[in-house]
Design a protein around this motif. Structure first.
Motif, PDB file in Angstrom:
ATOM      1  N   LYS B   2       0.875  -1.091  -0.094  1.00 30.04           N
ATOM      2  CA  LYS B   2       0.127   0.173   0.084  1.00 30.04           C
ATOM      3  C   LYS B   2       1.128   1.234   0.135  1.00 30.04           C
ATOM      4  N   ILE B   3       0.645   2.070  -0.945  1.00 25.65           N
ATOM      5  CA  ILE B   3       1.471   3.188  -0.727  1.00 25.65           C
ATOM      6  C   ILE B   3       0.390   4.555  -1.161  1.00 25.65           C
ATOM      7  N   LYS B   4       0.701   5.654   0.114  1.00 26.04           N
ATOM      8  CA  LYS B   4      -0.011   6.841   0.201  1.00 26.04           C
ATOM      9  C   LYS B   4       0.868   7.792  -0.660  1.00 26.04           C
ATOM     10  N   ILE B   5       0.228   8.423  -1.564  1.00 30.45           N
ATOM     11  CA  ILE B   5       0.836   9.558  -2.243  1.00 30.45           C
ATOM     12  C   ILE B   5       0.031  10.749  -2.206  1.00 30.45           C
ATOM     13  N   PRO B   6       0.599  11.834  -1.647  1.00 29.02           N
ATOM     14  CA  PRO B   6      -0.061  13.182  -1.581  1.00 29.02           C
ATOM     15  C   PRO B   6      -0.049  13.612  -2.990  1.00 29.02           C
ATOM     16  N   LEU B   7      -1.074  14.225  -3.474  1.00 26.83           N
ATOM     17  CA  LEU B   7      -1.565  14.606  -4.955  1.00 26.83           C
ATOM     18  C   LEU B   7      -0.195  15.544  -5.292  1.00 26.83           C
ATOM     19  N   GLU B   8       0.297  16.588  -4.512  1.00 28.11           N
ATOM     20  CA  GLU B   8       1.221  17.521  -5.014  1.00 28.11           C
ATOM     21  C   GLU B   8       2.321  16.590  -5.502  1.00 28.11           C
ATOM     22  N   LYS B   9       2.958  15.894  -4.604  1.00 29.43           N
ATOM     23  CA  LYS B   9       3.917  15.178  -4.742  1.00 29.43           C
ATOM     24  C   LYS B   9       4.001  14.320  -6.073  1.00 29.43           C
ATOM     25  N   LYS B  10       2.671  13.733  -6.290  1.00 33.04           N
ATOM     26  CA  LYS B  10       2.464  12.866  -7.066  1.00 33.04           C
ATOM     27  C   LYS B  10       2.932  13.635  -8.826  1.00 33.04           C
ATOM     28  N   THR B  11       2.369  14.641  -8.678  1.00 34.65           N
ATOM     29  CA  THR B  11       2.376  15.296 -10.181  1.00 34.65           C
ATOM     30  C   THR B  11       4.209  15.977 -10.336  1.00 34.65           C
ATOM     31  N   LYS B  12       4.870  16.090  -9.106  1.00 37.98           N
ATOM     32  CA  LYS B  12       6.054  16.708  -9.198  1.00 37.98           C
ATOM     33  C   LYS B  12       7.165  15.656  -9.549  1.00 37.98           C
ATOM     34  N   PHE B  13       7.075  14.453  -9.145  1.00 39.50           N
ATOM     35  CA  PHE B  13       8.009  13.347  -9.543  1.00 39.50           C
ATOM     36  C   PHE B  13       7.775  13.044 -10.767  1.00 39.50           C
ATOM     37  N   ARG B  14       6.610  12.888 -11.388  1.00 41.70           N
ATOM     38  CA  ARG B  14       6.171  12.514 -12.748  1.00 41.70           C
ATOM     39  C   ARG B  14       6.790  13.434 -13.876  1.00 41.70           C
ATOM     40  N   GLU B  15       6.365  14.902 -13.391  1.00 41.31           N
ATOM     41  CA  GLU B  15       6.764  15.886 -14.533  1.00 41.31           C
ATOM     42  C   GLU B  15       8.376  15.866 -14.217  1.00 41.31           C
ATOM     43  N   LYS B  16       9.056  15.795 -13.380  1.00 41.54           N
ATOM     44  CA  LYS B  16      10.350  15.600 -13.134  1.00 41.54           C
ATOM     45  C   LYS B  16      11.020  14.610 -14.242  1.00 41.54           C
ATOM     46  N   ILE B  17      10.412  13.680 -13.887  1.00 43.47           N
ATOM     47  CA  ILE B  17      11.009  12.432 -14.788  1.00 43.47           C
ATOM     48  C   ILE B  17      10.683  12.725 -16.328  1.00 43.47           C
ATOM     49  N   GLU B  18       9.524  13.361 -16.616  1.00 45.02           N
ATOM     50  CA  GLU B  18       9.147  13.552 -17.834  1.00 45.02           C
ATOM     51  C   GLU B  18      10.086  14.669 -18.524  1.00 45.02           C
ATOM     52  N   GLU B  19      10.373  15.720 -17.843  1.00 43.43           N
ATOM     53  CA  GLU B  19      11.448  16.732 -18.298  1.00 43.43           C
ATOM     54  C   GLU B  19      12.484  16.225 -18.505  1.00 43.43           C
ATOM     55  N   LEU B  20      13.278  15.321 -17.857  1.00 46.02           N
ATOM     56  CA  LEU B  20      14.518  14.629 -17.869  1.00 46.02           C
ATOM     57  C   LEU B  20      14.533  13.642 -18.933  1.00 46.02           C
TER      58      LEU B  20
END
Lengths: 292, 134
Positions: B2-20
């Motif tokens: 089970k993983i709990k992910i705060p919404l804000e962090k969720k977007t940030k990590f994906r966006e950083k990976i997408e950027e790189l």
């Protein structure tokens, strides 16, 4: 004698000296002189994949500037990793004008502004397209009749597809070379799979298991030896057989040769040009002599 | 798990990976061909298609602390096989870079025993340290 610019890369000068020596001798026999690029530097061995990392493209591009300085617009390289890095960096350079400008700006002390106009050719491509396997077959002195050779492409000769020297899923270039030398190519399922590359440094066990599986498969399909074009594949498949044997006592060793060594055998070159002294598993004397 | 992910962090990590990586994570439809072709899959704790899903969900810690991103040897088989044209090789590199750019090594030159240094080909050491040290 035809001349062509040649980029050796770091390993051809050290642990893969047998690759370089056999390559130079074979090309000479085919009437081609490999002219080493002056002041070449390491290409970085791996292509930098992130969108914002331009710094690591300087090393490969700088080598291409050296090629231009020689007055050439084509360079031959043997090592699969060098080939892939130079090729991909060059493609990226050609496709992005803004990055092209930045990379040139980084190298402002170079006298030449690089324009992306050097063609990077892997030696196997050169043999196929500029020499021709038919011509190679005509030069064969000792046809390697009956010798069963498994071509091992690995990853970087074939992928990504824009940098591939042949069909990435169904290549035939090494098979065609093997046939031109009189030997029989052996198809096996691992031929275009990775040997796990640099994990040989921090995970010998993973590479040893991989080597065991690759060699076992080639053996199952009847191969006497494996043929490669990459000094890292060669090391992993050859020297790591030591660890493979420790881990899997039923491992049956198999020699792993550079394609230029096999060519040197067929073209009737001397032992000093073939240089089996640097191969970890020495090809069986009987196997070699029965074919020469 | 089970993983709990705060919404804000969720977007940030994906966006950083997408950027790189320059890749669109939403293109992945979880067919698993990347994992089917991956030569390192048997050694991984998270399959390549799972890495895609975890990044999509924003599970930064799970991805950056996985063994998978360091077993990946950038052989491009996943990229070659992806029916949606996603370059997973770049996604894996982006994840490694996110780890390394925190000024930490996954594997440093000091970890190579002297005996190995004498024997290993230059190409192996350079590529390993290019990929695993900051």
């Amino acid at each position: 004698m035809q001349k062509i610019a040649y980029y050796p890369g770091c390993t051809m000068k050290t642990t893969a000296k047998n690759f370089e020596d056999s390559a130079i001798a074979v090309f000479k026999k085919l009437g081609i002189e490999l002219v080493e690029i002056p002041r070449w530097n390491c290409c970085g061995t791996v292509y930098s994949l992130t969108s914002d990392d331009l710094m690591h493209h300087l090393a490969p591009i700088r080598n291409l500037i050296r090629v231009k300085e020689m007055g050439c617009d084509k360079v031959v390289t043997f090592c699969s990793m060098c080939y892939n890095t130079l090729k991909q960096s060059n493609l990226r350079f050609q496709q992005n004008e803004e990055e092209r400008q930045k990379i040139n700006d980084f190298m402002y002390r170079e006298e030449l502004n690089y324009e992306g106009d050097v063609e990077i050719v892997q030696a196997l491509e050169f043999l196929r397209d500029s020499v021709g396997f038919k011509k190679i077959a005509e030069k064969v002195k000792n046809p390697l009749n009956g010798l069963k050779v498994a071509p091992y492409y690995g990853c970087l000769l074939l992928r990504p597809k824009e940098a591939s020297i042949d069909n990435p899923e169904d290549p035939s270039i090494v098979e065609d070379l093997i046939k031109s030398l009189g030997a029989e190519p052996v198809d096996f399922p691992y031929k275009n799979e990775c040997c796990m590359s640099y994990l040989t440094v921090n995970h010998k066990d993973i590479v040893a298991e991989r080597t065991f599986n690759i060699i076992k498969s080639a053996g199952k399909f009847g191969a006497d030896m494996i043929l490669t074009s990459c000094p890292l594949c060669e090391y992993n498949l050859d020297a790591r057989q030591r660890e493979a044997l420790e881990k899997f006592p039923d491992h049956l060793s198999m020699p792993v040769l550079y394609f230029t060594q096999l060519m040197a055998m067929a073209l009737g070159l001397d032992d000093k040009d073939i240089r089996f002294d640097l191969n970890y598993i020495k090809p069986d004397d009987k196997l070699i002599k029965s074919n020469i | 798990m089970k993983i709990k992910i705060p919404l804000e962090k969720k977007t940030k990590f994906r966006e950083k990976i997408e950027e790189l990586s320059g890749e669109n994570l939403f293109a992945c439809y979880q067919c698993g061909r990347c994992s089917g072709g991956c030569p390192g899959a048997s050694q991984m704790d998270m399959l390549p298609n799972q890495v895609m899903r975890y990044i999509y969900l924003g599970a930064e810690e799970e991805v950056l602390n996985s063994k998978t991103i360091w077993v990946c040897a950038s052989c491009y088989m996943c990229t070659q096989r992806c029916p949606k044209g996603v370059n997973l090789t770049k996604v894996m590199e982006a994840a490694r870079q996110m780890y390394l750019r925190k000024n930490q090594d996954y594997f440093s030159p000091d970890n190579i025993p002297q005996k190995d240094r004498e024997e290993l080909p230059t190409i192996a050491m350079v590529s390993c340290l290019r990929k695993m040290s900051s």
